[in-house]
Design a protein around this motif. Structure first.
Motif, short mmCIF file in Angstrom:
data_model
loop_
_atom_site.label_atom_id
_atom_site.label_comp_id
_atom_site.label_asym_id
_atom_site.label_seq_id
_atom_site.Cartn_x
_atom_site.Cartn_y
_atom_site.Cartn_z
N ILE A 9 0.85 -1.19 0.00
CA ILE A 9 0.00 0.00 0.00
C ILE A 9 0.89 1.24 0.00
O ILE A 9 1.72 1.41 0.91
CB ILE A 9 -0.93 0.02 1.23
CG1 ILE A 9 -1.82 -1.23 1.24
CG2 ILE A 9 -1.76 1.30 1.27
CD1 ILE A 9 -2.65 -1.39 2.51
N ALA A 10 0.74 2.09 -1.00
CA ALA A 10 1.50 3.34 -1.09
C ALA A 10 0.88 4.37 -0.15
O ALA A 10 -0.34 4.54 -0.13
CB ALA A 10 1.50 3.86 -2.52
N VAL A 11 1.73 5.05 0.63
CA VAL A 11 1.26 6.05 1.59
C VAL A 11 2.12 7.31 1.48
O VAL A 11 3.28 7.25 1.10
CB VAL A 11 1.27 5.52 3.04
CG1 VAL A 11 0.38 4.28 3.18
CG2 VAL A 11 2.68 5.21 3.53
N ASN A 12 1.52 8.44 1.83
CA ASN A 12 2.26 9.70 1.82
C ASN A 12 3.15 9.87 3.04
O ASN A 12 4.23 10.44 2.95
CB ASN A 12 1.30 10.89 1.74
CG ASN A 12 0.63 11.00 0.39
OD1 ASN A 12 1.25 10.83 -0.64
ND2 ASN A 12 -0.66 11.27 0.41
N ASP A 13 2.70 9.40 4.19
CA ASP A 13 3.39 9.62 5.46
C ASP A 13 3.42 8.30 6.22
O ASP A 13 2.40 7.87 6.77
CB ASP A 13 2.65 10.71 6.24
CG ASP A 13 3.30 11.05 7.57
OD1 ASP A 13 3.98 10.18 8.17
OD2 ASP A 13 3.11 12.19 8.02
N SER A 17 0.66 6.77 8.82
CA SER A 17 0.01 5.54 8.34
C SER A 17 0.27 4.38 9.28
O SER A 17 -0.61 3.54 9.50
CB SER A 17 0.48 5.22 6.93
OG SER A 17 0.03 6.21 6.04
N LEU A 54 3.51 -1.19 3.93
CA LEU A 54 3.27 0.22 3.62
C LEU A 54 4.53 0.76 2.96
O LEU A 54 5.64 0.44 3.37
CB LEU A 54 2.97 1.01 4.90
CG LEU A 54 1.79 0.52 5.74
CD1 LEU A 54 1.59 1.44 6.94
CD2 LEU A 54 0.53 0.42 4.92
N GLU A 56 6.50 4.28 1.51
CA GLU A 56 6.62 5.73 1.48
C GLU A 56 7.83 6.10 0.62
O GLU A 56 8.92 5.53 0.79
CB GLU A 56 6.83 6.26 2.90
CG GLU A 56 7.13 7.74 2.97
CD GLU A 56 7.58 8.16 4.36
OE1 GLU A 56 6.85 8.95 4.98
OE2 GLU A 56 8.65 7.70 4.82
N LEU A 68 2.12 7.76 -6.27
CA LEU A 68 1.32 8.64 -5.41
C LEU A 68 0.87 9.89 -6.15
O LEU A 68 -0.27 10.33 -5.99
CB LEU A 68 2.11 9.01 -4.15
CG LEU A 68 2.26 7.89 -3.13
CD1 LEU A 68 3.36 8.22 -2.12
CD2 LEU A 68 0.95 7.62 -2.42
N GLY A 72 -2.52 8.63 -6.09
CA GLY A 72 -2.80 8.86 -4.67
C GLY A 72 -2.55 7.61 -3.85
O GLY A 72 -2.12 6.57 -4.36
N GLU A 73 -2.83 7.73 -2.56
CA GLU A 73 -2.60 6.61 -1.66
C GLU A 73 -3.52 5.45 -2.00
O GLU A 73 -4.65 5.65 -2.45
CB GLU A 73 -2.84 7.03 -0.21
CG GLU A 73 -1.82 8.04 0.30
CD GLU A 73 -2.05 8.40 1.75
OE1 GLU A 73 -1.14 8.18 2.56
OE2 GLU A 73 -3.15 8.90 2.06
N HIS A 76 -0.87 -0.61 -4.04
CA HIS A 76 0.17 -0.45 -5.05
C HIS A 76 0.46 -1.75 -5.79
O HIS A 76 0.60 -1.78 -6.99
CB HIS A 76 1.45 0.09 -4.40
CG HIS A 76 2.58 0.26 -5.34
ND1 HIS A 76 3.61 -0.66 -5.44
CD2 HIS A 76 2.86 1.24 -6.21
CE1 HIS A 76 4.47 -0.25 -6.35
NE2 HIS A 76 4.05 0.90 -6.84
#
Length: 138
Positions: A9-13, A17, A54, A56, A68, A72-73, A76
């Motif tokens: 899973i792609a996350v920004n932070d 997360s 996850l 980042e 991203l 977006g999140e 992935h």
């Protein structure tokens, strides 16, 4: 393919997360790891017999940063464990799949990895993972 190894899973932070997914799963992550060659920092959770990774971005040019920016999140990739990465890559190339980057490379969580281009898998990025054998010490 032996089993689903993990879902990425792609996350920004990653810090935020990790807190969110710890509440969701009721358990903390068990590992954080950076894969500098891919420009990514990862965090792994165990959920029953399954794993969630996850991801980042650590720089603006990494594949995760590009994902991203574009999508977006969210999910992935789906990773599958294989016993013999080279043999599975050869088999899948023979079936017409495009392997990224075309050769195995070291990934997170003590794995050698390769990916199938999502254009050939109905838009799903598929990762193939083989455990790296740990040298036995006397």
């Amino acid at each position: 393919m032996d089993k689903i190894e993990h879902i990425g899973i792609a996350v920004n932070d990653l810090t935020a997360s990790n807190a969110l997914f710890e509440k969701l799963y009721g358990e903390p992550h068990y590992k954080i790891e950076e894969v500098a060659s891919e420009g990514v920092r990862t965090s792994f959770f165990k959920v029953g017999p399954n794993k969630i990774e996850l991801l980042e971005a650590t720089n603006d040019n990494s594949p995760i940063a590009k994902f991203l920016e574009k999508k977006g999140e969210g999910i992935h990739h789906i990773a599958f464990a294989v016993t013999d990465l080279e043999a599975e890559m050869k088999r899948l190339e023979g079936e017409g799949f495009v392997i990224l980057p075309g050769f195995p490379k070291n990934g997170a969580d003590n794995k050698r990895v390769a990916f199938l281009h999502p254009k050939g898998t109905n838009g799903v990025l598929v990762e193939l993972c083989q455990e790296i054998a740990v040298a036995e010490t006397a």
